[in-house]
Design a protein around this motif. Structure first.
Motif, PDB file in Angstrom:
ATOM      1  N   ARG A   1       1.226  -4.692   4.706  1.00 54.40           N
ATOM      2  CA  ARG A   1       1.472  -5.496   5.771  1.00 54.40           C
ATOM      3  C   ARG A   1       1.762  -4.580   6.858  1.00 54.40           C
ATOM      4  O   ARG A   1       1.481  -4.869   8.194  1.00 54.40           O
ATOM      5  CB  ARG A   1       2.855  -6.030   5.492  1.00 54.40           C
ATOM      6  CG  ARG A   1       3.980  -5.029   5.403  1.00 54.40           C
ATOM      7  CD  ARG A   1       5.408  -6.025   5.210  1.00 54.40           C
ATOM      8  NE  ARG A   1       6.514  -4.991   4.812  1.00 54.40           N
ATOM      9  CZ  ARG A   1       7.538  -5.155   4.520  1.00 54.40           C
ATOM     10  NH1 ARG A   1       8.097  -6.535   4.206  1.00 54.40           N
ATOM     11  NH2 ARG A   1       8.465  -4.448   3.850  1.00 54.40           N
TER      12      ARG A   1
ATOM     13  N   TRP B   1       6.127  13.096  -1.110  1.00 53.83           N
ATOM     14  CA  TRP B   1       6.378  12.864  -2.363  1.00 53.83           C
ATOM     15  C   TRP B   1       6.067  14.181  -3.030  1.00 53.83           C
ATOM     16  O   TRP B   1       5.198  14.801  -3.187  1.00 53.83           O
ATOM     17  CB  TRP B   1       5.397  11.777  -3.180  1.00 53.83           C
ATOM     18  CG  TRP B   1       5.490  10.367  -2.540  1.00 53.83           C
ATOM     19  CD1 TRP B   1       6.790   9.534  -2.772  1.00 53.83           C
ATOM     20  CD2 TRP B   1       4.903   9.759  -1.675  1.00 53.83           C
ATOM     21  NE1 TRP B   1       6.629   8.392  -2.316  1.00 53.83           N
ATOM     22  CE2 TRP B   1       5.373   8.412  -1.468  1.00 53.83           C
ATOM     23  CE3 TRP B   1       3.508   9.767  -1.161  1.00 53.83           C
ATOM     24  CZ2 TRP B   1       4.802   7.341  -0.830  1.00 53.83           C
ATOM     25  CZ3 TRP B   1       2.732   8.672  -0.492  1.00 53.83           C
ATOM     26  CH2 TRP B   1       3.566   7.522  -0.154  1.00 53.83           C
TER      27      TRP B   1
ATOM     28  N   SER C   1      -1.488  -6.907   7.152  1.00 56.28           N
ATOM     29  CA  SER C   1      -1.514  -8.528   6.508  1.00 56.28           C
ATOM     30  C   SER C   1      -0.341  -8.431   5.455  1.00 56.28           C
ATOM     31  O   SER C   1      -0.164  -7.899   4.442  1.00 56.28           O
ATOM     32  CB  SER C   1      -2.704  -8.428   5.738  1.00 56.28           C
ATOM     33  OG  SER C   1      -3.244  -9.785   5.604  1.00 56.28           O
TER      34      SER C   1
ATOM     35  N   TYR D   1      13.263  10.135  -8.681  1.00 55.69           N
ATOM     36  CA  TYR D   1      11.869   9.995  -8.365  1.00 55.69           C
ATOM     37  C   TYR D   1      11.172   9.123  -9.047  1.00 55.69           C
ATOM     38  O   TYR D   1      11.597   8.624 -10.201  1.00 55.69           O
ATOM     39  CB  TYR D   1      11.416  11.454  -8.916  1.00 55.69           C
ATOM     40  CG  TYR D   1      11.875  12.973  -8.256  1.00 55.69           C
ATOM     41  CD1 TYR D   1      10.876  13.726  -7.935  1.00 55.69           C
ATOM     42  CD2 TYR D   1      13.080  13.098  -8.040  1.00 55.69           C
ATOM     43  CE1 TYR D   1      10.938  14.837  -7.521  1.00 55.69           C
ATOM     44  CE2 TYR D   1      13.413  14.387  -7.173  1.00 55.69           C
ATOM     45  CZ  TYR D   1      12.346  15.211  -6.970  1.00 55.69           C
ATOM     46  OH  TYR D   1      12.630  16.441  -6.589  1.00 55.69           O
TER      47      TYR D   1
ATOM     48  N   TYR E   1       8.419   0.578  -7.699  1.00 58.56           N
ATOM     49  CA  TYR E   1       9.697   0.400  -7.467  1.00 58.56           C
ATOM     50  C   TYR E   1       9.994  -1.061  -8.105  1.00 58.56           C
ATOM     51  O   TYR E   1      10.911  -1.347  -8.467  1.00 58.56           O
ATOM     52  CB  TYR E   1      10.031   0.830  -6.374  1.00 58.56           C
ATOM     53  CG  TYR E   1      11.523   1.684  -6.217  1.00 58.56           C
ATOM     54  CD1 TYR E   1      11.291   3.110  -6.043  1.00 58.56           C
ATOM     55  CD2 TYR E   1      12.917   1.244  -6.640  1.00 58.56           C
ATOM     56  CE1 TYR E   1      12.471   3.847  -5.995  1.00 58.56           C
ATOM     57  CE2 TYR E   1      13.767   2.067  -6.523  1.00 58.56           C
ATOM     58  CZ  TYR E   1      13.709   3.286  -6.311  1.00 58.56           C
ATOM     59  OH  TYR E   1      14.633   4.210  -6.555  1.00 58.56           O
TER      60      TYR E   1
ATOM     61  N   GLY F   1       0.709  -1.179   0.006  1.00 56.39           N
ATOM     62  CA  GLY F   1      -0.024  -0.050  -0.072  1.00 56.39           C
ATOM     63  C   GLY F   1       0.821   1.165  -0.090  1.00 56.39           C
ATOM     64  O   GLY F   1       0.830   1.989   0.839  1.00 56.39           O
TER      65      GLY F   1
ATOM     66  N   VAL G   1      -3.694  -4.917  -0.208  1.00 56.53           N
ATOM     67  CA  VAL G   1      -3.109  -5.365   0.752  1.00 56.53           C
ATOM     68  C   VAL G   1      -1.892  -4.799   1.425  1.00 56.53           C
ATOM     69  O   VAL G   1      -0.883  -4.895   0.465  1.00 56.53           O
ATOM     70  CB  VAL G   1      -2.850  -6.993   0.658  1.00 56.53           C
ATOM     71  CG1 VAL G   1      -2.897  -7.685   2.014  1.00 56.53           C
ATOM     72  CG2 VAL G   1      -4.225  -7.527  -0.082  1.00 56.53           C
TER      73      VAL G   1
ATOM     74  N   VAL H   1       1.793  -9.995   2.710  1.00 52.39           N
ATOM     75  CA  VAL H   1       1.503 -11.112   1.648  1.00 52.39           C
ATOM     76  C   VAL H   1       2.677 -12.025   1.458  1.00 52.39           C
ATOM     77  O   VAL H   1       3.842 -11.462   1.168  1.00 52.39           O
ATOM     78  CB  VAL H   1       1.213 -10.205   0.310  1.00 52.39           C
ATOM     79  CG1 VAL H   1       0.861 -10.962  -0.928  1.00 52.39           C
ATOM     80  CG2 VAL H   1      -0.003  -9.545   0.498  1.00 52.39           C
TER      81      VAL H   1
HETATM   82  C1  LIG Z   1      11.211   9.179   2.522  1.00 47.49           C
HETATM   83  C2  LIG Z   1      11.199   9.166   0.741  1.00 47.49           C
HETATM   84  C3  LIG Z   1      11.067  10.342   0.104  1.00 47.49           C
HETATM   85  C4  LIG Z   1      10.642  10.084  -1.458  1.00 47.49           C
HETATM   86  N1  LIG Z   1      10.430  11.187  -1.851  1.00 47.49           N
HETATM   87  C5  LIG Z   1      10.279  11.238  -3.296  1.00 47.49           C
HETATM   88  C6  LIG Z   1       9.630  12.449  -3.951  1.00 47.49           C
HETATM   89  O1  LIG Z   1       9.903  13.288  -3.378  1.00 47.49           O
HETATM   90  N2  LIG Z   1       9.310  12.116  -5.084  1.00 47.49           N
HETATM   91  C7  LIG Z   1       9.559  10.971  -5.728  1.00 47.49           C
HETATM   92  O2  LIG Z   1       8.926  10.950  -7.052  1.00 47.49           O
HETATM   93  N3  LIG Z   1       9.993   9.875  -5.336  1.00 47.49           N
HETATM   94  C8  LIG Z   1      10.266  10.034  -4.003  1.00 47.49           C
HETATM   95  N4  LIG Z   1      10.788   8.902  -3.310  1.00 47.49           N
HETATM   96  C9  LIG Z   1      10.883   7.638  -4.163  1.00 47.49           C
HETATM   97  C10 LIG Z   1       9.557   6.896  -4.442  1.00 47.49           C
HETATM   98  O3  LIG Z   1       8.797   7.560  -4.999  1.00 47.49           O
HETATM   99  C11 LIG Z   1       9.112   5.993  -3.359  1.00 47.49           C
HETATM  100  O4  LIG Z   1      10.221   5.211  -3.054  1.00 47.49           O
HETATM  101  C12 LIG Z   1       8.009   5.286  -3.789  1.00 47.49           C
HETATM  102  O5  LIG Z   1       7.203   5.216  -2.468  1.00 47.49           O
HETATM  103  C13 LIG Z   1       7.770   3.871  -4.327  1.00 47.49           C
HETATM  104  O6  LIG Z   1       6.485   3.575  -4.585  1.00 47.49           O
HETATM  105  P1  LIG Z   1       6.222   1.893  -4.392  1.00 47.49           P
HETATM  106  O7  LIG Z   1       4.760   1.978  -4.480  1.00 47.49           O
HETATM  107  O8  LIG Z   1       6.830   1.292  -5.628  1.00 47.49           O
HETATM  108  O9  LIG Z   1       6.682   1.471  -2.884  1.00 47.49           O
HETATM  109  P2  LIG Z   1       6.345   2.057  -1.523  1.00 47.49           P
HETATM  110  O10 LIG Z   1       5.926   3.447  -1.515  1.00 47.49           O
HETATM  111  O11 LIG Z   1       7.515   1.756  -0.752  1.00 47.49           O
HETATM  112  O12 LIG Z   1       5.250   0.976  -1.125  1.00 47.49           O
HETATM  113  C14 LIG Z   1       5.638  -0.355  -0.816  1.00 47.49           C
HETATM  114  C15 LIG Z   1       4.568  -0.810   0.124  1.00 47.49           C
HETATM  115  O13 LIG Z   1       4.516  -2.440   0.109  1.00 47.49           O
HETATM  116  C16 LIG Z   1       4.536  -2.835   1.500  1.00 47.49           C
HETATM  117  N5  LIG Z   1       4.850  -4.207   1.381  1.00 47.49           N
HETATM  118  C17 LIG Z   1       6.249  -4.555   1.060  1.00 47.49           C
HETATM  119  N6  LIG Z   1       6.028  -5.996   1.212  1.00 47.49           N
HETATM  120  C18 LIG Z   1       4.926  -6.403   1.594  1.00 47.49           C
HETATM  121  C19 LIG Z   1       4.146  -7.482   1.720  1.00 47.49           C
HETATM  122  N7  LIG Z   1       4.806  -8.947   1.722  1.00 47.49           N
HETATM  123  N8  LIG Z   1       2.854  -7.619   1.941  1.00 47.49           N
HETATM  124  C20 LIG Z   1       2.197  -6.531   1.894  1.00 47.49           C
HETATM  125  N9  LIG Z   1       2.874  -5.203   1.978  1.00 47.49           N
HETATM  126  C21 LIG Z   1       3.943  -5.231   1.759  1.00 47.49           C
HETATM  127  C22 LIG Z   1       5.230  -1.876   2.069  1.00 47.49           C
HETATM  128  O14 LIG Z   1       4.992  -1.782   3.433  1.00 47.49           O
HETATM  129  C23 LIG Z   1       5.194  -0.414   1.378  1.00 47.49           C
HETATM  130  O15 LIG Z   1       3.679   0.176   2.353  1.00 47.49           O
HETATM  131  C24 LIG Z   1      10.817   8.866  -1.990  1.00 47.49           C
HETATM  132  C25 LIG Z   1      11.364   7.790  -1.150  1.00 47.49           C
HETATM  133  C26 LIG Z   1      11.376   7.953   0.274  1.00 47.49           C
HETATM  134  C27 LIG Z   1      11.881   6.736   1.064  1.00 47.49           C
END
Ligand SMILES: Cc1cc2nc3c(=O)[nH]c(=O)nc-3n(C[C@H](O)[C@H](O)[C@H](O)COP(=O)(O)OP(=O)(O)OC[C@H]3O[C@@H](n4cnc5c(N)ncnc54)[C@H](O)[C@@H]3O)c2cc1C
Length: 431
Positions: free
Chosen positions: A38, A48, A132, A298, A287, A13, A36, A134
């Motif tokens: 965790r 962001w 939860s 970004y 990511y 999420g 879902v 996964v």
């Molecule tokens: C502090 C910070 C600031 C940032 N600022 C910017 C910005 O200004 N602009 C920009 O473009 N990018 C920014 N980034 C980079 C990028 O945007 C982020 O890393 C972004 O959140 C990636 O999105 P995502 O959905 O792939 O992963 P995430 O946002 O990291 O979400 C992954 C989610 O999956 C959940 N998860 C993982 N494993 C499981 C599992 N087995 N079961 C259930 N849930 C699970 C995690 O708990 C997490 O909530 C930033 C990153 C960080 C860390």
């Protein structure tokens, strides 16, 4: 028999899943979505930021309501260059984002704007499962740690970046930062965001302060570095931020929130957008699927494009649409990695500021906008790299970086404390 309980299952999420929820509700409000996460809450602890010009016309309708802060322009201050960049800048806090996403999931379904179908329903658009984990992710099914399985027409793995010691990349630099959201007792002296201000002590790569004034008395101030290692020390960052604030005449302040990040900036070619298997496994977004800008760290622009692409078609056609989007981003992703190689391998750490100064000096506002949004042209790319070479090159280190490094070496060095990294360690990871 196909017994799908959901049209879309989003695993994790964070940013990507949240954007998918907004895009899916906009394009297919009668779809059924399961998200879902965790942790006990969605969206983590982030701010962001992005350029509103990253947002395509088709995505603006669902992205705009999620924007919490907006500024008409921002500044950079790099080694004597002080420049106002005439591009608007926007931010969303994870608290605000989590609220919007949760509210959207709780809305009731209505007309499907893609098919025109009007299937009024008493069911909410989505189901949110937090706390939860996964444990298994397949193309049409997931299983959580308590053994419960859910089936969906399309499962999208959005579990985010892997920890640094399991990096996707055989060679990578890092953008790392520690931010302090502070409350001030007097007004902040600057009008808008300053995305780079390098008037702080330079060590551990190119280091600068990033500041976002949410109000005159509430500001996010981050100590940021482009570095070759993963180590970051909160107290060291706090001290640098404190020194910076004093130098700006800000003396009375208190911390109300903190955030920190370690974003891989890959040099090597793995994990480009859409490079994860789309065949038998679940589709990967955010990511986890390589949907990030390798040279800026970004991921908002690519995550947004991914969400718009998936939501604009059916679950069954999404893989083909995403593959097309991935193909259109591959060359740019490759070029971004080449830029990282120049930054992290060719130029000595104390001289890296030249790359950023030149970028903001020679590029037009439109080119900067295209670069950040990952829609840059061949001409933009040419303009970025062709010109007087910076001083402080290390061609031998650069040449060695072209030979693939064993992953094990990177992980070992990346996990050590940066204060203990010797020159030979740097050379070992090709910097
Ligand atoms: C502090 C910070 C600031 C940032 N600022 C910017 C910005 O200004 N602009 C920009 O473009 N990018 C920014 N980034 C980079 C990028 O945007 C982020 O890393 C972004 O959140 C990636 O999105 P995502 O959905 O792939 O992963 P995430 O946002 O990291 O979400 C992954 C989610 O999956 C959940 N998860 C993982 N494993 C499981 C599992 N087995 N079961 C259930 N849930 C699970 C995690 O708990 C997490 O909530 C930033 C990153 C960080 C860390």
């Amino acid at each position: 028999m196909n017994s799908f309980e959901f049209d879309y299952i989003l695993v994790g999420g964070g940013l990507q899943s949240g954007l998918l929820v907004l895009a899916l509700y906009h394009h297919q409000p009668s779809a059924r979505v399961l998200l879902v996460e965790r942790q006990d809450a969605i969206a983590g602890n982030h701010t962001w930021s992005f350029h509103p010009r990253d947002v395509s016309t088709s995505a603006a309708a669902w992205v705009s309501p999620a924007v919490e802060y907006r500024w008409p322009s921002y500044q950079v201050r790099i080694h004597g260059l002080e420049k106002q960049i005439g591009l608007s800048y926007a931010s969303i806090s994870s608290t605000y984002f989590a609220e919007i996403v949760a509210k959207t999931l709780a809305r009731f379904t209505g007309e499907n704007r893609v098919t025109g179908e009007n299937r009024e329903s008493s069911q909410p658009f989505g189901v949110l499962l937090t706390g939860s984990e996964v444990t298994q992710v397949h193309r049409n099914e997931i299983t959580t740690a308590n053994g419960q399985s859910y089936r969906g027409r399309l499962v999208i793995d959005c579990r985010g970046a892997k920890p640094a010691n399991q990096s996707h990349f055989s060679q990578t630099g890092y953008q790392k930062f520690w931010g302090f959201e502070i409350e001030l007792q007097s007004d902040w002296p600057f009008d808008g965001p300053i995305v780079m201000d390098d008037r702080i002590e330079q060590c551990d790569g190119f280091r600068f302060i990033y500041s976002l004034p949410f109000t005159r008395r509430r500001v996010l101030v981050e100590d940021t570095r482009f570095s070759n290692n993963t180590a970051i020390d909160r107290n060291d960052c706090l001290q640098k931020v404190g020194n910076y604030l004093s130098s700006c005449g800000v003396n009375a302040w208190s911390i109300v929130r903190e955030e920190h990040g370690l974003l891989p900036m890959p040099i090597s070619g793995e994990h480009k957008p859409g490079s994860e298997s789309l065949a038998d496994e679940a589709m990967a977004g955010g990511y986890a699927g390589g949907w990030f800008h390798a040279a800026t760290g970004y991921s908002f622009p690519l995550a947004m494009d991914f969400a718009e692409t998936v939501a604009s078609t059916t679950p069954e056609r999404a893989a083909a649409a995403v593959t097309t989007l991935a193909v259109s981003n591959r060359t740019r992703s490759q070029f971004s990695r080449f830029l990282n190689r120049l930054l992290f391998c060719l130029v000595k750490p104390p001289k890296r500021y030249q790359i950023f100064r030149r970028f903001y000096q020679v590029l037009s506002t439109d080119s900067i906008a295209r670069f950040y949004s990952h829609r840059f042209t061949a001409r933009d790319a040419f303009r970025i790299v062709v010109g007087l070479p910076p001083a402080g090159l290390q061609p031998i280190v650069f040449a060695r970086s072209l030979f693939r490094q064993p992953k094990r070496t990177i992980a070992t060095v990346a996990n050590s404390n940066f204060t203990q990294i010797s020159k030979s360690d740097y050379e070992e990871i090709g910097v």
